[in-house]
Scaffold this active site. Sequence first.
Site, mmCIF file in Angstrom:
data_model
loop_
_atom_site.group_PDB
_atom_site.id
_atom_site.type_symbol
_atom_site.label_atom_id
_atom_site.label_comp_id
_atom_site.label_asym_id
_atom_site.label_seq_id
_atom_site.Cartn_x
_atom_site.Cartn_y
_atom_site.Cartn_z
ATOM 1 N N SER A 79 -8.310 10.964 -6.326
ATOM 2 C CA SER A 79 -9.424 11.247 -5.410
ATOM 3 C C SER A 79 -10.090 12.508 -5.929
ATOM 4 C CB SER A 79 -8.885 11.502 -3.991
ATOM 5 O OG SER A 79 -9.867 12.166 -3.209
ATOM 6 N N TYR A 99 -2.603 15.625 1.274
ATOM 7 C CA TYR A 99 -3.173 14.481 0.551
ATOM 8 C C TYR A 99 -3.756 14.932 -0.792
ATOM 9 C CZ TYR A 99 -6.858 10.897 -0.272
ATOM 10 O OH TYR A 99 -7.698 9.945 -0.801
ATOM 11 N N LYS A 132 -3.024 13.893 -4.801
ATOM 12 C CA LYS A 132 -4.060 13.312 -5.664
ATOM 13 C C LYS A 132 -4.192 14.110 -6.961
ATOM 14 C CE LYS A 132 -4.928 9.800 -3.118
ATOM 15 N NZ LYS A 132 -4.697 8.436 -3.602
HETATM 16 N N1 LIG Z 1 -11.947 5.752 1.211
HETATM 17 C C1 LIG Z 1 -12.258 6.850 0.532
HETATM 18 O O1 LIG Z 1 -13.256 7.529 0.831
HETATM 19 C C2 LIG Z 1 -11.416 7.262 -0.645
HETATM 20 C C3 LIG Z 1 -11.894 8.307 -1.452
HETATM 21 C C4 LIG Z 1 -11.133 8.709 -2.544
HETATM 22 C C5 LIG Z 1 -9.937 8.055 -2.836
HETATM 23 N N2 LIG Z 1 -9.515 7.030 -2.046
HETATM 24 C C6 LIG Z 1 -8.256 6.385 -2.392
HETATM 25 O O2 LIG Z 1 -8.443 4.995 -2.525
HETATM 26 C C7 LIG Z 1 -7.262 4.305 -2.107
HETATM 27 C C8 LIG Z 1 -7.574 3.291 -1.043
HETATM 28 O O3 LIG Z 1 -8.258 3.902 0.023
HETATM 29 P P1 LIG Z 1 -8.829 3.051 1.262
HETATM 30 O O4 LIG Z 1 -9.953 3.824 1.827
HETATM 31 O O5 LIG Z 1 -9.051 1.644 0.845
HETATM 32 O O6 LIG Z 1 -7.595 3.202 2.278
HETATM 33 P P2 LIG Z 1 -6.808 2.167 3.177
HETATM 34 O O7 LIG Z 1 -6.059 2.958 4.170
HETATM 35 O O8 LIG Z 1 -7.711 1.087 3.644
HETATM 36 O O9 LIG Z 1 -5.815 1.469 2.132
HETATM 37 C C9 LIG Z 1 -4.541 1.918 1.872
HETATM 38 C C10 LIG Z 1 -3.629 0.709 1.896
HETATM 39 O O10 LIG Z 1 -2.330 1.177 1.501
HETATM 40 C C11 LIG Z 1 -1.382 0.517 2.306
HETATM 41 N N3 LIG Z 1 -0.141 1.295 2.380
HETATM 42 C C12 LIG Z 1 0.056 2.475 3.028
HETATM 43 N N4 LIG Z 1 1.339 2.840 2.935
HETATM 44 C C13 LIG Z 1 1.970 1.891 2.199
HETATM 45 C C14 LIG Z 1 3.309 1.703 1.788
HETATM 46 N N5 LIG Z 1 4.266 2.578 2.114
HETATM 47 N N6 LIG Z 1 3.618 0.618 1.057
HETATM 48 C C15 LIG Z 1 2.655 -0.294 0.750
HETATM 49 N N7 LIG Z 1 1.350 -0.177 1.116
HETATM 50 C C16 LIG Z 1 1.031 0.904 1.849
HETATM 51 C C17 LIG Z 1 -2.037 0.392 3.675
HETATM 52 O O11 LIG Z 1 -1.417 -0.610 4.454
HETATM 53 C C18 LIG Z 1 -3.480 0.073 3.291
HETATM 54 O O12 LIG Z 1 -3.713 -1.322 3.235
HETATM 55 C C19 LIG Z 1 -6.285 5.404 -1.669
HETATM 56 O O13 LIG Z 1 -5.467 5.767 -2.766
HETATM 57 C C20 LIG Z 1 -7.198 6.546 -1.324
HETATM 58 O O14 LIG Z 1 -6.535 7.796 -1.423
HETATM 59 C C21 LIG Z 1 -10.220 6.620 -0.945
#
Ligand SMILES: NC(=O)c1ccc[n+]([C@@H]2O[C@H](COP(=O)([O-])OP(=O)(O)OC[C@H]3O[C@@H](n4cnc5c(N)ncnc54)[C@H](O)[C@@H]3O)[C@@H](O)[C@H]2O)c1
Length: 259
Positions: free
Chosen positions: A141, A154, A158
């Site tokens: 991130s 968090y 990252k």
């Molecule tokens: N959304 C944003 O703005 C953003 C920005 C930068 C980085 N990210 C990164 O992108 C990735 C996805 O983000 P998102 O927004 O789609 O989030 P999200 O919460 O929709 O997706 C995360 C998924 O991980 C799963 N998960 C959580 N704990 C788990 C475990 N112990 N075992 C298996 N699965 C597990 C959850 O069930 C969920 O489906 C993450 O790594 C997040 O840090 C997101």
Amino acid sequence: MRLDGKVALVTGAARGIGRGIALKFAEVGAKVGIVDLREADCQAVVDEITSSGGQAIALAADIRDEAQVQAAVTTLHETFGVCTVLMNNAAVMPAGRIHETSPEDFDHCLAVNLRGTYLMCRAVIPTMLEHGSGSIIHMASITGVLGLPGIAAYSATKGALIALARAMSTDYARDGIRTNSVAPGTIDAPMLHDFVAAQSKPEDIRQQFDDMHPIGRVGRIEEVANVCLFLASDESSFVTGSNYEVDGGLSSKGTQPQD
Ligand SMILES: NC(=O)c1ccc[n+]([C@@H]2O[C@H](COP(=O)([O-])OP(=O)(O)OC[C@H]3O[C@@H](n4cnc5c(N)ncnc54)[C@H](O)[C@@H]3O)[C@@H](O)[C@H]2O)c1
């Protein structure tokens, strides 16, 4: 078919960015393992992929658990063959400054974001080594590069994932395994929706997220998936140890005094 012949495992693929990456990988020919805690949602993503002619398998697992991780990888190997693309995407984001973050939330964040990634790599790499090739991508991130308020635990994970991809690249470069990370800015995905919904003025905060990116908006899931696709494919064959900032210019932005 840029991933024809590849077998990919995507964690956190039941929704959001992980789902978008899994759909993208399948669309261009990969056979995809959908790993997530959310069992029914894993199957829904598989159904979506198979109904458009792709191949996928639901592998419900908690990536904090070594036995569940190993079982998911074994099932993927038995079903589709050697996993040559590992997309470590699952994460959790506890909110709060460090003194407001409970030890339980801190440990949980490390266990999913960092230990889960480590366990996945540990389960997949031996077969990649035998096979002589592989691409591993850690979803970091921009908070691993920049200081943004209220999400320090968090952000620490990252930053560690960026360092992990870089360090691993030197360990495995001669074995044909490439490791890179992707650092999105704010993306229109559930993690953002959950964060915004928890604020006292959600609409103002949502607008501020758009405004803080020089491009003038938050990113789309597909814009992250496209970069992951490049790193998963052989088109990035000379790219390893890199961190790709997919952030609409956020990390390049300077500040200047206002009138
Ligand atoms: N959304 C944003 O703005 C953003 C920005 C930068 C980085 N990210 C990164 O992108 C990735 C996805 O983000 P998102 O927004 O789609 O989030 P999200 O919460 O929709 O997706 C995360 C998924 O991980 C799963 N998960 C959580 N704990 C788990 C475990 N112990 N075992 C298996 N699965 C597990 C959850 O069930 C969920 O489906 C993450 O790594 C997040 O840090 C997101």
